[in-house]
Design a protein around this motif. Sequence first.
Motif, PDB file in Angstrom:
ATOM      1  N   ALA A   1      42.424  43.269  44.157  1.00  0.00           N
ATOM      2  CA  ALA A   1      42.947  42.981  42.727  1.00  0.00           C
ATOM      3  C   ALA A   1      41.991  43.847  41.703  1.00  0.00           C
ATOM      4  N   PRO A   2      40.599  43.348  41.532  1.00  0.00           N
ATOM      5  CA  PRO A   2      39.538  44.212  40.966  1.00  0.00           C
ATOM      6  C   PRO A   2      39.591  45.773  41.146  1.00  0.00           C
ATOM      7  N   LEU A   3      39.678  45.993  42.534  1.00  0.00           N
ATOM      8  CA  LEU A   3      39.677  47.464  42.872  1.00  0.00           C
ATOM      9  C   LEU A   3      41.019  48.190  41.993  1.00  0.00           C
ATOM     10  N   GLU A   4      41.984  47.594  42.231  1.00  0.00           N
ATOM     11  CA  GLU A   4      43.331  48.185  41.532  1.00  0.00           C
ATOM     12  C   GLU A   4      43.120  48.362  40.167  1.00  0.00           C
ATOM     13  N   LEU A   5      42.335  47.378  39.529  1.00  0.00           N
ATOM     14  CA  LEU A   5      42.284  47.502  38.090  1.00  0.00           C
ATOM     15  C   LEU A   5      41.092  48.804  37.902  1.00  0.00           C
ATOM     16  N   GLU A   6      40.220  48.680  38.827  1.00  0.00           N
ATOM     17  CA  GLU A   6      39.182  49.770  38.510  1.00  0.00           C
ATOM     18  C   GLU A   6      39.450  51.001  38.695  1.00  0.00           C
ATOM     19  N   LEU A   7      40.421  51.255  39.789  1.00  0.00           N
ATOM     20  CA  LEU A   7      40.829  52.576  40.065  1.00  0.00           C
ATOM     21  C   LEU A   7      42.284  52.796  39.602  1.00  0.00           C
ATOM     22  N   GLY A   8      42.892  51.982  38.740  1.00  0.00           N
ATOM     23  CA  GLY A   8      44.134  52.545  38.002  1.00  0.00           C
ATOM     24  C   GLY A   8      45.226  52.839  38.883  1.00  0.00           C
ATOM     25  N   MET A   9      45.348  52.086  40.366  1.00  0.00           N
ATOM     26  CA  MET A   9      46.431  52.187  41.194  1.00  0.00           C
ATOM     27  C   MET A   9      46.708  50.943  42.060  1.00  0.00           C
TER      28      MET A   9
END
Length: 270
Positions: free
Chosen positions: A96-104
């Motif tokens: 979830a944090p990676l999705e937010l950071e990467l915008g995908m």
Amino acid sequence: MPHRTAFFVSDGTGITAETFARALLAQFEIRPKMVRLPFIDSAEKAHQAVRQINHTAQVDGKRPLVFTTLVNEEALEVLRRDCTGLLIDMFGTFIAPLELELGMKSNHRVGRFSDVTRSREYHDRIEAINFTLEHDDGQTDRSLEMADVILVGVSRSGKTPTSLYLALQFGLKAANYPLIPDDFERRQLPAALLPHKKKLFGLTIDPQRLSEIRHERRPNSRYASLENCRYEVREAEALMRRAGIRVLSTTHKSIEEIATLIRQDLEARA
């Protein structure tokens, strides 16, 4: 410590969940019973897993530690709702944090094994494993020029497990070659290794520890005697020093540490 059980629950093999969980559990003075529950890819299978986990909680008198990398939302929801263990959702925590950071959005795919088996990296790793098995303990001198590294040292100094780890984890073609009394008498490396001195990496070990290891294999033999182990280690270290080979002691290091240090050395040479 009170008896605890750790479950590794996954849609796939469970290797990722287990590897990550073991790294976390290693930070605590506890030796839990470890149970892998792979291929939990449906709500029905998740219910079966929950029954096993909850039964274990009753038997142990302590709630189990449940590490999961489930991607299947229905299966994951069953665990969230019905599992009495401490549920640690590894993918949920980090994706979830990676999705937010990467915008995908992540692919939310199980294992990705079909992609892996078609990749060049996968085939290179299989090739490295086959090479390492073929060149274990000096079985053959053929195609040593293809080796990424050649480990040398006395018998039972850790050459074989280190070679296999280098192949499995890093995809390196790792040969290993024993140093024996004939080499010490000649005061020279085996002839087959001389053209490949730049690829050599020496392993050594404390003679007392070597004697203990050898006694497990051949008890009460000259091979395992402390006197002989002292002689072999002393002569092997002297031989490797004369040849200008970097030497690493395996006495107090894990296979993972040894392999990582060797890999770092290889990268520094490149």
